[in-house]
Design an enzyme around this catalytic site. Structure first.
Site, PDB file in Angstrom:
ATOM      1  N   LYS A   1       2.121   4.803   1.532  1.00  0.00           N
ATOM      2  CA  LYS A   1       2.265   5.299   3.219  1.00  0.00           C
ATOM      3  C   LYS A   1       1.877   6.830   3.096  1.00  0.00           C
ATOM      4  O   LYS A   1       2.270   7.647   2.708  1.00  0.00           O
ATOM      5  CB  LYS A   1       3.644   5.238   3.591  1.00  0.00           C
TER       6      LYS A   1
ATOM      7  N   CYS B   1      13.223  46.864  10.266  1.00  0.00           N
ATOM      8  CA  CYS B   1      12.559  46.483   9.076  1.00  0.00           C
ATOM      9  C   CYS B   1      13.600  46.732   7.909  1.00  0.00           C
ATOM     10  O   CYS B   1      14.196  47.985   8.126  1.00  0.00           O
ATOM     11  CB  CYS B   1      11.260  47.244   9.059  1.00  0.00           C
TER      12      CYS B   1
ATOM     13  N   TYR C   1      -7.020   2.414   5.612  1.00  0.00           N
ATOM     14  CA  TYR C   1      -5.963   1.341   5.342  1.00  0.00           C
ATOM     15  C   TYR C   1      -5.988   0.078   6.249  1.00  0.00           C
ATOM     16  O   TYR C   1      -5.360  -0.886   6.138  1.00  0.00           O
ATOM     17  CB  TYR C   1      -4.412   1.743   5.189  1.00  0.00           C
TER      18      TYR C   1
ATOM     19  N   LYS D   1      10.492   3.813   3.429  1.00  0.00           N
ATOM     20  CA  LYS D   1      10.194   5.358   3.434  1.00  0.00           C
ATOM     21  C   LYS D   1      11.078   5.702   2.138  1.00  0.00           C
ATOM     22  O   LYS D   1      12.438   5.308   2.034  1.00  0.00           O
ATOM     23  CB  LYS D   1      10.910   5.977   4.596  1.00  0.00           C
TER      24      LYS D   1
ATOM     25  N   ASP E   1       0.908  10.239   4.057  1.00  0.00           N
ATOM     26  CA  ASP E   1       1.474  11.046   4.897  1.00  0.00           C
ATOM     27  C   ASP E   1       0.418  12.272   5.572  1.00  0.00           C
ATOM     28  O   ASP E   1       0.398  13.208   5.230  1.00  0.00           O
ATOM     29  CB  ASP E   1       2.529  12.108   4.337  1.00  0.00           C
TER      30      ASP E   1
ATOM     31  N   GLU F   1       0.659  -1.274   0.150  1.00  0.00           N
ATOM     32  CA  GLU F   1      -0.089  -0.030  -0.099  1.00  0.00           C
ATOM     33  C   GLU F   1       0.905   1.436   0.087  1.00  0.00           C
ATOM     34  O   GLU F   1       2.080   1.176   0.204  1.00  0.00           O
ATOM     35  CB  GLU F   1      -0.773  -0.109   1.235  1.00  0.00           C
TER      36      GLU F   1
ATOM     37  N   CYS G   1      12.028  50.030   6.269  1.00  0.00           N
ATOM     38  CA  CYS G   1      11.746  51.261   6.879  1.00  0.00           C
ATOM     39  C   CYS G   1      12.497  51.516   8.023  1.00  0.00           C
ATOM     40  O   CYS G   1      12.325  52.614   8.696  1.00  0.00           O
ATOM     41  CB  CYS G   1      10.019  51.437   6.968  1.00  0.00           C
TER      42      CYS G   1
ATOM     43  N   CYS H   1       5.563  52.189   6.493  1.00  0.00           N
ATOM     44  CA  CYS H   1       6.380  51.249   5.916  1.00  0.00           C
ATOM     45  C   CYS H   1       6.198  50.839   4.426  1.00  0.00           C
ATOM     46  O   CYS H   1       4.956  50.421   4.220  1.00  0.00           O
ATOM     47  CB  CYS H   1       6.491  50.103   6.664  1.00  0.00           C
TER      48      CYS H   1
ATOM     49  N   CYS I   1       6.942  44.116  11.268  1.00  0.00           N
ATOM     50  CA  CYS I   1       7.265  45.410  11.150  1.00  0.00           C
ATOM     51  C   CYS I   1       6.047  46.179  11.690  1.00  0.00           C
ATOM     52  O   CYS I   1       4.955  45.986  11.080  1.00  0.00           O
ATOM     53  CB  CYS I   1       7.813  46.064   9.763  1.00  0.00           C
TER      54      CYS I   1
HETATM   55  S1  IVH Z   1      -0.785   0.213   8.724  1.00  0.00           S
HETATM   56  C1  IVH Z   1       0.709  -1.933  11.831  1.00  0.00           C
HETATM   57  N1  IVH Z   1      -0.930   1.497   6.490  1.00  0.00           N
HETATM   58  O1  IVH Z   1       2.219   5.097   9.257  1.00  0.00           O
HETATM   59  C2  IVH Z   1      -0.368  -1.308  11.222  1.00  0.00           C
HETATM   60  N2  IVH Z   1      -0.426   2.774   8.439  1.00  0.00           N
HETATM   61  O2  IVH Z   1       4.109   4.104  11.339  1.00  0.00           O
HETATM   62  C3  IVH Z   1       0.040   0.201  11.555  1.00  0.00           C
HETATM   63  N3  IVH Z   1       0.293   5.070   7.697  1.00  0.00           N
HETATM   64  O3  IVH Z   1       0.326   5.568  12.560  1.00  0.00           O
HETATM   65  C4  IVH Z   1      -0.540   1.125  10.520  1.00  0.00           C
HETATM   66  N4  IVH Z   1      -0.101   4.918   5.549  1.00  0.00           N
HETATM   67  O4  IVH Z   1      -0.439   6.883  10.599  1.00  0.00           O
HETATM   68  C5  IVH Z   1      -0.720   1.521   7.760  1.00  0.00           C
HETATM   69  N5  IVH Z   1      -0.861   2.034   4.227  1.00  0.00           N
HETATM   70  C6  IVH Z   1      -0.808   2.344   5.575  1.00  0.00           C
HETATM   71  C7  IVH Z   1      -0.358   3.710   6.145  1.00  0.00           C
HETATM   72  C8  IVH Z   1      -0.021   3.735   7.413  1.00  0.00           C
HETATM   73  C9  IVH Z   1       0.043   5.553   6.544  1.00  0.00           C
HETATM   74  C10 IVH Z   1       1.016   5.430   8.719  1.00  0.00           C
HETATM   75  C11 IVH Z   1       0.144   5.412  10.138  1.00  0.00           C
HETATM   76  C12 IVH Z   1       0.492   4.985  11.102  1.00  0.00           C
HETATM   77  C13 IVH Z   1       2.044   5.059  10.772  1.00  0.00           C
HETATM   78  C14 IVH Z   1       2.752   3.902  11.228  1.00  0.00           C
END
Ligand code: IVH
Length: 676
Positions: free
Chosen positions: A118, A412, A227, A318, A120, A116, A415, A436, A430
Site C-alpha cells: 500500500k 527571539c 496498481y 495498515k 503512501d 500488494e 536577540c 541577530c 525573527c
Molecule cells: S487499490 C478498490 N492498491 O489506497 C481499489 N490502492 O484507500 C482501490 N493505495 O486511494 C485502490 N496502494 O491511493 C490500491 N496497491 C494499492 C494501493 C492503493 C495505495 C491507495 C490509493 C487509494 C487508497 C485506498
C-alpha cells in the site's frame, strides 16, 4: 528554403528520436538499467528540441521534450472518472484480515488473492488512447477529480507512449510518490537554500502535484507505481496478470521478484506477506503504510460487489506507525539563516524503529498548543515517513504535578526581537536579520562554505569565534581581517592556521561570479539558479537594476525567486556589502571568456564532442571550442569538420563519422589546434 524532402526527413528523424528517447527513459527510470550515458541521452534530447524548434508544426504534447514541463496551468479543470475511484476499507489486526477471508470464502469458496504494497502517496488515474497518455486526473471525491495532465507528463516513470499489444482505450490507476532518496535530496537542497525542510514525502507529493507550474513539478523528481488496470475489456480475467501486462506496456508496476506483488489462496499466505513487509518495510526505497489484499479474479470481484464506497473484494491492512513513550526534557528554539524559528524537543533517549531518538520536531507554535506540551511530560514519539521523528501525543495522566507549560517565545531566543508570523504561515521569524547573532553567523557560514566561496580553515566554530571577538559582523568584514587580528585571538591560533585563513580569503577573490551570487545567500537562490542568473544577466549591476518582471524572463527564475532577489537588493545594507565585496576584489561579473570568443582559431569549423575526457569536462571542451570561434553541434553530418572523441565514444558515432569522411580527433589534437 526547406523542401518537402527536408520535411520528410525531419518527420522521420523526430519519430526516431522520440522512440529512442522514450525507450532510454524507460530503461533508466523504470528498469534502472540504462544502456547509454546521460550525455548521450542529453545529446539526443538536444537534437530533438532543435528539430521541434525548426518544425513547430511537428510538436507533440507527448514528445519526450515535454517531460521538463510545459506552460503554466491557469486552473485545473474538474473531470468525471469513467470508472469511479474507490477507497479501501482498512484493518489493523490479523483478526480483521481473517474475518475478511472467511466472508469471501463463505460467498465464493476458496479463491486466489493478489497481495500488494500500500503505497503512501497520491492516487492518480491515467487514461491512454491509441497508446498515448491522454489524461491524468486526481482521485478527487472518487467520482470526479482534477485534470493534472501537464504535471503528470513530467513524471519520468510514467510512459507517454506505450509499447507492445496495449489496449486502444483504457485507464490505469496508481500512486504518485517520492522515493525516499529523492525526498532527502530535495530537503538537502531546501536547507542549502535556507528553506524549511518538507515534513514528509506524501504531503510533499500532494503539494507538488497541485502546483500550476509543470516546470517546477518536473524538477522535483516524482515517481509512481501502477496498481490497477481499468478497462471495458481487460486482457485477462486476473488482476495479477493484467498488472503484468501493464508492465509489458511500459508502466512501472510492482515487481513480483521483490515480493511487491504476490498471489496466494490461503490466510496463512496472506499473514506471511503481512509479516514479511511489517518487518522489511523500513528498508524499502519508498514509504508504504500497509499492504492491500485483493480477490484476484475479476468475475469473482464483480460477484462480491461493492459497499457504499469500498469494494467487498479488497481490504487494506495498515501497519501501526512505530511509536515509543519517553520524557520531554526541554524544548529548544533554533534560529536559522533566514530567521525561521523551529522548536525542537529534547527527549530522554529512547529506541524507535531501530535507532536511538533524542530529538523530535514539534513543527510550530500551533502544534505546541494543540499538544498542550508541558516540560517533563511523557510524550509519544512516532516515526512516520519523515526522517526526524515527531511528537504525536501526551500522556496527560502521567504529567508531573506542577509541570510548566511549554510556551512559544514571543521574542527571539537569541536577540530578543519580537517574532513575526506572516499571514497564512505556520512559522515564526525573527525579523532582526542584521543583528541577530545566529542569523549573522549562519549567513557567514554559508558564505564561506565549500560550494560558495570555499574558504578553507573557516568552519562554523571559527566563524562564531570571529563574530564573538567583534572581528566579523558580516561577510564583507572577512576581507578586512588581518593575520595579526587572528593571532591576537590567542588560544588555538598559530602562524600556520592564521595564514591558512588569510590565504583562503585571498584565494576566494578568484571564485567565479555564479558562486559569489550563490554565496550571498539570497533566499531561493540556490546553486543552479545562481548559475543561470550569472550566465543570463552577466553582472551584478544589471542584476541590481532589474525589476521582478524583468527577472522572470531569466531562465529558471520564477515569481518567488524574482521577488526575493528584488527584496534583497532593495535593502541598503545588502547593497553596501556588495560594494565592499567588490572593492575587496570579488568577481561580480561573469568571466569574459564565457561571454565572447577569446580567439578565432576555430572560426568556420564545426565540431561534435562525444565521450568522456581526461583533461577536461565535456562542457569545458565545448566552451573552449566556442570561445575560439568554433561551433558545437549535437550530431554528425556532412557539415561537421571534426569529431572530438573521448574514451567511450559509441561505435555508431564512429561508423557515422567514417561513413561521412569526418575526421575524428582527440583532446590533445584539439588543444594543439587552439594553441597553434
Ligand atoms: S487499490 C478498490 N492498491 O489506497 C481499489 N490502492 O484507500 C482501490 N493505495 O486511494 C485502490 N496502494 O491511493 C490500491 N496497491 C494499492 C494501493 C492503493 C495505495 C491507495 C490509493 C487509494 C487508497 C485506498
Amino acid at each position: 528554403m526547406s523542401t518537402e524532402k527536408d520535411r520528410e526527413q525531419a518527420v522521420r528523424r523526430i519519430a526516431h528520436l522520440r522512440d529512442e528517447l522514450e525507450r532510454h527513459n524507460h530503461l533508466y527510470y523504470v528498469e534502472a538499467a540504462p544502456e547509454i550515458s546521460d550525455q548521450a541521452f542529453d545529446r539526443m534530447m538536444k537534437e530533438l528540441e532543435e528539430l521541434e524548434r525548426q518544425w513547430p508544426e511537428l510538436a507533440s504534447p507527448n514528445s519526450p521534450t515535454q517531460r521538463v514541463g510545459g506552460d503554466i496551468t491557469k486552473q485545473f479543470v474538474t473531470v468525471a472518472h469513467r470508472f469511479p475511484m474507490l477507497s479501501l476499507s482498512n484493518s489493523y489486526g490479523q483478526d480483521e484480515v481473517a474475518e475478511f477471508v472467511r466472508r469471501v470464502e463463505k460467498e465464493v469458496g476458496r479463491t486466489l488473492y493478489a497481495m500488494e504494497l500500500k503505497y503512501d502517496g497520491v492516487a492518480i488515474s491515467l487514461t491512454y488512447k491509441e497508446g498515448e497518455l491522454a489524461r491524468g486526473v486526481t482521485r478527487g471525491d472518487g467520482e470526479k477529480g482534477e485534470d493534472i495532465t501537464a504535471n503528470v507528463r513530467t513524471v519520468r516513470s510514467i510512459p507517454l507512449k506505450l509499447r507492445g499489444d496495449y489496449l486502444r482505450d483504457f485507464e490505469v490507476r496508481g500512486e504518485i510518490l517520492f522515493m525516499r532518496a529523492q525526498f532527502e535530496k530535495l530537503n538537502a537542497q531546501r536547507e542549502a537554500e535556507g528553506e524549511e525542510r518538507y515534513a514528509n514525502p506524501r504531503n510533499t507529493a500532494a503539494g507538488t502535484l497541485k502546483q500550476q507550474d509543470p516546470k517546477a513539478v518536473a524538477k522535483r523528481g516524482l515517481d509512481n507505481f501502477i496498481y490497477t488496470l481499468a478497462a471495458d475489456r481487460p486482457p485477462t480475467r486476473s488482476h495479477y496478470e493484467n498488472i503484468l501486462k501493464c508492465r509489458e506496456w511500459g508502466f512501472r508496476t510492482p515487481d513480483p521478484k521483490r515480493r511487491f506483488i504476490e498471489r496466494t489462496d490461503s490466510l496463512e499466505g496472506i499473514l506471511d506477506f503481512i509479516a514479511h513487509w511489517d518487518k522489511h518495510r523500513h528498508a524499502l526505497e519508498m514509504d508504504i503504510d500497509g499492504v492491500v489484499i485483493k480477490v484476484d479474479n475479476l468475475d469473482i470481484q464483480a460477484e462480491l460487489g461493492l459497499t457504499a464506497k469500498s469494494p467487498r473484494w479488497a481490504i487494506a491492512y495498515k501497519f501501526q506507525a512505530e511509536q515509543a513513550l519517553t520524557r520531554l526534557n526541554d524544548v529548544q528554539f533554533n534560529v536559522g539563516r533566514t530567521g525561521a524559528v523551529t522548536p525542537v524537543a529534547l527527549l530522554e533517549p529512547v529506541l524507535l524503529a531501530g535507532t536511538t531518538v533524542k530529538r523530535a520536531s514539534v513543527h510550530n507554535a500551533d502544534q505546541i498548543a494543540k499538544l498542550d506540551l508541558h516540560f517533563g511530560d511523557l510524550v509519544q514519539v512516532e516515526k512516520g515517513g519523515e526522517i526526524i521523528p515527531k511528537i504525536t501525543g501526551v500522556d496527560l495522566k502521567q504529567r508531573p504535578p506542577g509541570a510548566k507549560p511549554v510556551m512559544y517565545p514571543e521574542n527571539c531566543p537569541e536577540c530578543g526581537t519580537p517574532l513575526v508570523r506572516d499571514e497564512g504561515e505556520a512559522q515564526h521569524y525573527c525579523p532582526n536579520e542584521h543583528a541577530c547573532p545566529p542569523q549573522i553567523t549562519r549567513r557567514i557560514e554559508h558564505f564561506v562554505s565549500r560550494r560558495a566561496m570555499d574558504i578553507g580553515g573557516l568552519g562554523g566554530e571559527t566563524v562564531e569565534e570571529l563574530f564573538r571577538a567583534g572581528l566579523v559582523h558580516n561577510v564583507a568584514d572577512l576581507y578586512d581581517l588581518t593575520r595579526e587580528q587572528l593571532l591576537g585571538l590567542g588560544k588555538g591560533w598559530g602562524e600556520k592556521s592564521a595564514q591558512q585563513v588569510i590565504d583562503g580569503i585571498a584565494a576566494s577573490k578568484a571564485i567565479p561570479f555564479e558562486q559569489v551570487l550563490f554565496a550571498l545567500g539570497i533566499r531561493h537562490v540556490g546553486e543552479t539558479v545562481a548559475k543561470k542568473i550569472a550566465r543570463g544577466v552577466t553582472d551584478i549591476d544589471r542584476l541590481m537594476a532589474m525589476t521582478p518582471l524583468e527577472l522572470v524572463a531569466v531562465d529558471e527564475v520564477g515569481g518567488v525567486i524574482a521577488e526575493s532577489i528584488a527584496d534583497f537588493f532593495a535593502v541598503e545594507g545588502n547593497r553596501r556589502i556588495v560594494e565592499r565585496l567588490r572593492a575587496a576584489g570579488l568577481r561580480f561579473a561573469i568571466d569574459p571568456a564565457q561571454q565572447r570568443p577569446v580567439g578565432d582559431k576555430l572560426k568556420g569549423l564545426s565540431f561534435v564532442v562525444s565521450g568522456v575526457f581526461e583533461g577536461f569536462s565535456r562542457d569545458s571542451i565545448k566552451e573552449a571550442i566556442e570561445g575560439n570561434g568554433g561551433k558545437v553541434s549535437g550530431s554528425i553530418s556532412k557539415k561537421t569538420s571534426f569529431v572530438v572523441a573521448g574514451a567511450d565514444m559509441g561505435p555508431a558515432k564512429r561508423a557515422k563519422a567514417d561513413e561521412l569522411g569526418v575526421k575524428v580527433i582527440g583532446e590533445d589534437e584539439l588543444r594543439r589546434m587552439i594553441e597553434a
